[in-house]
Design an enzyme around this catalytic site. Structure first.
Site, PDB file in Angstrom:
ATOM      1  N   ASP A  33      52.007  10.639  74.969  1.00 12.63           N
ATOM      2  CA  ASP A  33      51.137   9.703  74.239  1.00 12.63           C
ATOM      3  C   ASP A  33      50.156  10.459  73.344  1.00 12.63           C
ATOM      4  OD1 ASP A  33      50.091   7.295  73.477  1.00 12.63           O
ATOM      5  OD2 ASP A  33      48.842   7.025  75.263  1.00 12.63           O
ATOM      6  N   ASN A  35      50.411  10.779  69.695  1.00  7.42           N
ATOM      7  CA  ASN A  35      50.850  11.329  68.401  1.00  7.42           C
ATOM      8  C   ASN A  35      50.039  10.744  67.248  1.00  7.42           C
ATOM      9  OD1 ASN A  35      52.856  12.594  69.817  1.00  7.42           O
ATOM     10  ND2 ASN A  35      54.500  11.245  69.144  1.00  7.42           N
ATOM     11  N   TRP A  38      46.458  12.017  67.256  1.00  6.43           N
ATOM     12  CA  TRP A  38      46.452  13.432  66.830  1.00  6.43           C
ATOM     13  C   TRP A  38      46.487  13.503  65.301  1.00  6.43           C
ATOM     14  CZ3 TRP A  38      49.489  16.571  63.856  1.00  6.43           C
ATOM     15  CH2 TRP A  38      49.323  17.956  64.003  1.00  6.43           C
ATOM     16  N   HIS A  50      54.277  12.220  64.932  1.00  9.55           N
ATOM     17  CA  HIS A  50      55.539  12.114  65.664  1.00  9.55           C
ATOM     18  C   HIS A  50      56.395  13.367  65.461  1.00  9.55           C
ATOM     19  CE1 HIS A  50      54.561   8.168  66.945  1.00  9.55           C
ATOM     20  NE2 HIS A  50      54.746   7.570  65.795  1.00  9.55           N
ATOM     21  N   SER A  78      59.778   3.193  73.991  1.00 12.69           N
ATOM     22  CA  SER A  78      59.731   2.143  75.010  1.00 12.69           C
ATOM     23  C   SER A  78      60.345   0.860  74.454  1.00 12.69           C
ATOM     24  CB  SER A  78      58.288   1.885  75.450  1.00 12.69           C
ATOM     25  OG  SER A  78      57.643   1.072  74.505  1.00 12.69           O
ATOM     26  N   TRP A  82      59.440  -1.564  69.666  1.00 10.46           N
ATOM     27  CA  TRP A  82      60.002  -2.288  68.521  1.00 10.46           C
ATOM     28  C   TRP A  82      58.942  -3.110  67.809  1.00 10.46           C
ATOM     29  CZ3 TRP A  82      64.580  -0.583  67.196  1.00 10.46           C
ATOM     30  CH2 TRP A  82      65.454  -0.106  68.176  1.00 10.46           C
ATOM     31  N   ARG A  84      56.204  -2.130  66.752  1.00 15.33           N
ATOM     32  CA  ARG A  84      55.464  -1.350  65.759  1.00 15.33           C
ATOM     33  C   ARG A  84      55.988  -1.660  64.357  1.00 15.33           C
ATOM     34  NH1 ARG A  84      53.569   4.367  68.255  1.00 15.33           N
ATOM     35  NH2 ARG A  84      52.958   3.527  70.274  1.00 15.33           N
ATOM     36  N   LEU A 144      68.718  22.561  83.806  1.00 24.66           N
ATOM     37  CA  LEU A 144      67.752  21.450  83.758  1.00 24.66           C
ATOM     38  C   LEU A 144      68.447  20.138  83.363  1.00 24.66           C
ATOM     39  CD1 LEU A 144      64.577  20.707  83.494  1.00 24.66           C
ATOM     40  CD2 LEU A 144      65.015  20.888  81.039  1.00 24.66           C
ATOM     41  N   SER A 209      52.324   1.895  81.666  1.00 25.70           N
ATOM     42  CA  SER A 209      53.019   1.383  80.477  1.00 25.70           C
ATOM     43  C   SER A 209      54.516   1.133  80.685  1.00 25.70           C
ATOM     44  CB  SER A 209      52.809   2.335  79.289  1.00 25.70           C
ATOM     45  OG  SER A 209      51.454   2.418  78.960  1.00 25.70           O
ATOM     46  N   GLU A 220      52.893  11.631  92.134  1.00 20.93           N
ATOM     47  CA  GLU A 220      51.524  12.043  91.831  1.00 20.93           C
ATOM     48  C   GLU A 220      51.335  11.893  90.320  1.00 20.93           C
ATOM     49  OE1 GLU A 220      49.185  13.001  93.999  1.00 20.93           O
ATOM     50  OE2 GLU A 220      50.584  12.699  95.663  1.00 20.93           O
TER      51      GLU A 220
HETATM   52  C1  FPP Z   1      53.128   8.068  71.482  1.00 19.28           C
HETATM   53  O1  FPP Z   1      52.330   8.281  70.389  1.00 19.28           O
HETATM   54  C2  FPP Z   1      54.491   8.510  71.300  1.00 19.28           C
HETATM   55  C3  FPP Z   1      55.601   7.717  71.146  1.00 19.28           C
HETATM   56  C4  FPP Z   1      55.626   6.391  70.526  1.00 19.28           C
HETATM   57  C5  FPP Z   1      56.868   8.177  71.655  1.00 19.28           C
HETATM   58  C6  FPP Z   1      57.064   9.659  71.737  1.00 19.28           C
HETATM   59  C7  FPP Z   1      57.716  10.147  70.534  1.00 19.28           C
HETATM   60  C8  FPP Z   1      57.851  11.445  70.202  1.00 19.28           C
HETATM   61  C9  FPP Z   1      57.398  12.571  71.021  1.00 19.28           C
HETATM   62  C10 FPP Z   1      58.494  11.775  68.923  1.00 19.28           C
HETATM   63  C11 FPP Z   1      59.845  11.186  68.808  1.00 19.28           C
HETATM   64  C12 FPP Z   1      60.845  11.901  69.588  1.00 19.28           C
HETATM   65  C13 FPP Z   1      62.072  11.418  69.791  1.00 19.28           C
HETATM   66  C14 FPP Z   1      63.128  12.299  70.349  1.00 19.28           C
HETATM   67  C15 FPP Z   1      62.381  10.008  69.440  1.00 19.28           C
HETATM   68  P1  FPP Z   1      51.555   7.022  69.806  1.00 19.28           P
HETATM   69  O2  FPP Z   1      52.163   6.697  68.485  1.00 19.28           O
HETATM   70  O3  FPP Z   1      51.572   5.904  70.795  1.00 19.28           O
HETATM   71  O4  FPP Z   1      50.124   7.628  69.668  1.00 19.28           O
HETATM   72  P2  FPP Z   1      48.766   6.793  69.633  1.00 19.28           P
HETATM   73  O5  FPP Z   1      48.654   6.069  70.930  1.00 19.28           O
HETATM   74  O6  FPP Z   1      47.738   7.856  69.456  1.00 19.28           O
HETATM   75  O7  FPP Z   1      48.845   5.874  68.443  1.00 19.28           O
END
Ligand code: FPP
Length: 259
Positions: A33, A35, A38, A50, A78, A82, A84, A144, A209, A220
């Protein structure tokens, strides 16, 4: 050195505290979580967050292997994502396409076995093909296990399991008295995968979530105050050290001195 705030959140366990049981978690599941935040903090588009998230994902796979983790589950998309904006959904689908195109050969060479959990119905056909190709190519690997949760939702997964069990009862293939936790677990996407010992969530949010709801019953949890693109081996090691310093009771109790 860990950032001071990370140390506080993990109890500084990475620097001291020998493990209680000396065991690394066999299965670590991560909610990647932060991206978007950031990127926003740097005045960058979410897509860049992302993209950097995929780089962190690569680091996580490599670190998992080095830290002795056997199963790594990553919440990549998740069932609720969709909702978004279409452009962001399209960015995430493209990143998955690119990840598989660019990384599959290397993952295969590193003996990584890929499994995908989540609903495939409704996904673009080329994505389904990519996911199947990744699973098929790596199915005999014994390093892995990387479990990619894509279009995944814990409630949806449980509903699917309940439906299959109800059908088996209706068709006379299953006696309701024989339905136990193992029978339910066997109908989940994660059948044959051990439950996660440790669930990590980045970004400071503290919630599940709709991730691995059934499977995380005795996991844990470690919540890290860093956004996913900043996740690295040190953060991973800190989370594992925090896990190892904990006492897992699985609903029982620990023997007291003299018992
Ligand atoms: C959360 O960030 C991240 C996601 C929606 C999914 C994770 C996605 C990646 C690591 C990149 C895509 C990788 C693949 C292989 C599909 P957010 O957008 O919810 O961040 P925020 O809560 O700060 O807005």
């Amino acid at each position: 050195m860990l950032p001071r705030n990370l140390k506080r959140w993990t109890g500084g366990a990475a620097d001291k505290a020998p493990a209680r049981d000396g065991l690394a978690p066999r299965h670590v599941a991560i909610i990647m979580d932060g991206n978007g935040r950031w990127a926003a903090a740097r005045g960058l588009p979410r897509a860049e967050g992302h993209r950097r998230g995929v780089e962190a994902l690569r680091r996580a796979v490599k670190s998992a292997h080095e830290l002795g983790v056997e199963h790594l589950t990553l919440y990549s998309f998740s069932a609720e994502n969709w909702s978004r904006p279409a452009e962001e959904v399209s960015d995430l689908l493209n990143l998955l396409r690119m990840f598989i195109r660019r990384d599959l050969t290397e993952l295969h060479r590193s003996d990584v076995r890929i499994r995908v959990i989540g609903e495939r119905d409704g996904l673009p056909p080329d994505i389904v093909k990519h996911l199947e190709e990744a699973e098929n190519l790596t199915s005999q690997n014994s390093g892995l296990t990387l479990i990619v949760a894509f279009n995944y939702g814990g409630r949806q997964e449980i509903v699917g399991a309940v439906r299959r069990i109800a059908e088996a009862v209706r068709d006379g293939r299953l006696d309701p008295a024989a339905i136990d936790a193992a029978a339910v677990a066997a109908q989940l996407d994660t059948a044959e995968i051990p439950d996660p010992d440790l669930v990590i969530r980045t970004s400071g949010e503290q919630r599940i979530s709709n991730f691995l709801l059934w499977q995380s019953a005795y996991s844990e949890f470690v919540f890290l105050p860093i956004h996913w693109p900043d996740f690295d081996r040190e953060a991973f090691a800190a989370a594992i050290a925090s896990f190892r310093a904990r006492e897992r009771r699985f609903g029982g109790r620990v023997a007291q001195a003299g018992e």
